[in-house]
Design an enzyme around this catalytic site. Structure first.
Site, PDB file in Angstrom:
ATOM      1  N   HIS A 111       0.871  -1.180   0.000  1.00 20.78           N
ATOM      2  CA  HIS A 111       0.000   0.000   0.000  1.00 20.78           C
ATOM      3  C   HIS A 111       0.906   1.228   0.000  1.00 20.78           C
ATOM      4  O   HIS A 111       1.482   1.593   1.027  1.00 20.78           O
ATOM      5  CB  HIS A 111      -0.879  -0.025   1.265  1.00 20.78           C
ATOM      6  CG  HIS A 111      -1.801   1.145   1.402  1.00 20.78           C
ATOM      7  ND1 HIS A 111      -3.166   1.019   1.493  1.00 20.78           N
ATOM      8  CD2 HIS A 111      -1.571   2.473   1.469  1.00 20.78           C
ATOM      9  CE1 HIS A 111      -3.729   2.206   1.621  1.00 20.78           C
ATOM     10  NE2 HIS A 111      -2.763   3.114   1.609  1.00 20.78           N
ATOM     11  N   CYS A 134      -2.809  11.525   3.566  1.00 20.60           N
ATOM     12  CA  CYS A 134      -2.694  11.304   4.997  1.00 20.60           C
ATOM     13  C   CYS A 134      -2.855  12.624   5.729  1.00 20.60           C
ATOM     14  O   CYS A 134      -2.082  13.555   5.485  1.00 20.60           O
ATOM     15  CB  CYS A 134      -1.332  10.685   5.331  1.00 20.60           C
ATOM     16  SG  CYS A 134      -1.090  10.461   7.104  1.00 20.60           S
ATOM     17  N   ASN A 140      -3.021   8.201  -2.261  1.00 15.70           N
ATOM     18  CA  ASN A 140      -2.658   6.858  -2.682  1.00 15.70           C
ATOM     19  C   ASN A 140      -2.217   6.849  -4.137  1.00 15.70           C
ATOM     20  O   ASN A 140      -2.610   7.705  -4.920  1.00 15.70           O
ATOM     21  CB  ASN A 140      -3.879   5.936  -2.544  1.00 15.70           C
ATOM     22  CG  ASN A 140      -4.374   5.836  -1.128  1.00 15.70           C
ATOM     23  OD1 ASN A 140      -3.797   5.156  -0.306  1.00 15.70           O
ATOM     24  ND2 ASN A 140      -5.481   6.506  -0.844  1.00 15.70           N
TER      25      ASN A 140
END
Length: 302
Positions: A207, A240, A249
């Site tokens: 991830h 974030c 992402n």
């Protein structure tokens, strides 16, 4: 170099991608996004989270979204559940998988969920046990496995420690997450090697965030180790909240384009995926944060 012949992608856009959006995203839009993703061939989608609406108001419609999805056979729908209360609320919506989360950084754990790493695992243990007893799969998200906004670099030893704790409470597979997007290929490989002390390759997922433009390089580094499960977000949604300037992402479109160019099967239709990204980007009033999507959409327009 031995690479996997196929890759399984989990699109986290509906949950991780949208959770920090300031403008409300109606349940109908989220449901339509899930429908478009599964139509494009995604067989794993992280749909929503069952957290307090006080902390994450964007996910307050979690039950409504889960109820509104027209489920397809062969698609796994996962939800984030931080505690037993969240799990019990999620249970009636019949998720295929629940996700618990912990950090490899002590400082991040205290800032993010207000407790130490060991304490967070103690909180998650009854959630994991309840899910397994109900026949629901369990995934553990391991945050900050290469870098932390408060501690700086995170050691592989810390990653191995967290992975071991996750394994002890019954977590079935884990995400090795570069939460703030500061990782580079060698650092990511070391984090994966640490995780491999407790989980095999079939139960590890990469991830990677793209804050410093390293997400595709980190994906390739993981592929070279045999990792074949990855998470990404349609249109590059997300970020974030604890890392200033984090760009979100890695875009699912960019990952799929790279994998297909390497001859690796994903089962995903890139054109339909681009359309899904354009749909949610149009609603949010911005262009997709995905280079491949921009190129394809510009080519169509031209």
């Amino acid at each position: 170099m031995s690479l996997p012949s196929r890759v399984q992608l989990i699109d986290v856009g509906p949950r991780d991608g949208l959770q920090n959006e300031k403008q409300p995203v109606p349940a109908a839009v989220k449901i339509e996004l899930v429908h478009r993703l599964q139509a494009a061939g995604l067989t794993e989608i992280e749909v929503t989270s069952f957290v307090s609406p006080k902390w994450v108001p964007q996910m307050a419609d979690n039950a409504q979204v889960m109820a509104g999805i027209q489920r397809q056979a062969g698609v796994r729908y996962s939800v984030l559940t931080p505690n037993l209360q969240g799990f019990e609320a999620a249970l009636s919506t019949q998720p295929d998988e629940i996700v618990v989360f912990g950090a490899a950084s002590e400082a991040f754990s205290r800032k993010n969920i207000n407790c130490a790493i060991e304490e967070s695992i103690e909180r998650f243990a009854p959630v994991v046990q309840a899910a397994l007893a109900a026949g629901i799969a369990v995934r553990g998200a391991m945050s900050c496995t290469v870098g932390c906004p408060y501690e700086g670099e995170v050691s592989p030893k810390s990653v191995a420690h967290l992975a071991g704790l996750m394994k002890q409470i019954g977590v079935q597979r884990v995400d090795v997450a570069d939460t703030i997007g500061t990782g580079t290929p060698l650092k990511v490989q070391r984090a994966l090697e640490a995780t491999l002390q407790h989980f095999d390759l079939d139960h590890i997922c990469g991830h990677f965030h793209n804050t410093y433009g390293q997400a595709l390089a980190n994906t390739l580094a993981a592929l070279q180790m045999g990792v074949w499960n990855f998470q990404s977000s349609v249109a590059g949604l997300g970020g974030c909240p604890y890392a200033k300037g984090a760009t979100g992402n890695v875009a699912t479109e960019d990952v799929v384009y790279m994998l297909h160019g390497m001859g690796i099967t994903t089962g995903i239709d890139l054109d339909q995926l681009v359309d899904a990204g354009a749909f949610i980007s149009d609603f949010l009033g911005r262009s997709p944060n995905a280079n491949v999507a921009k190129a394809i959409l510009n080519k169509r327009a031209g």
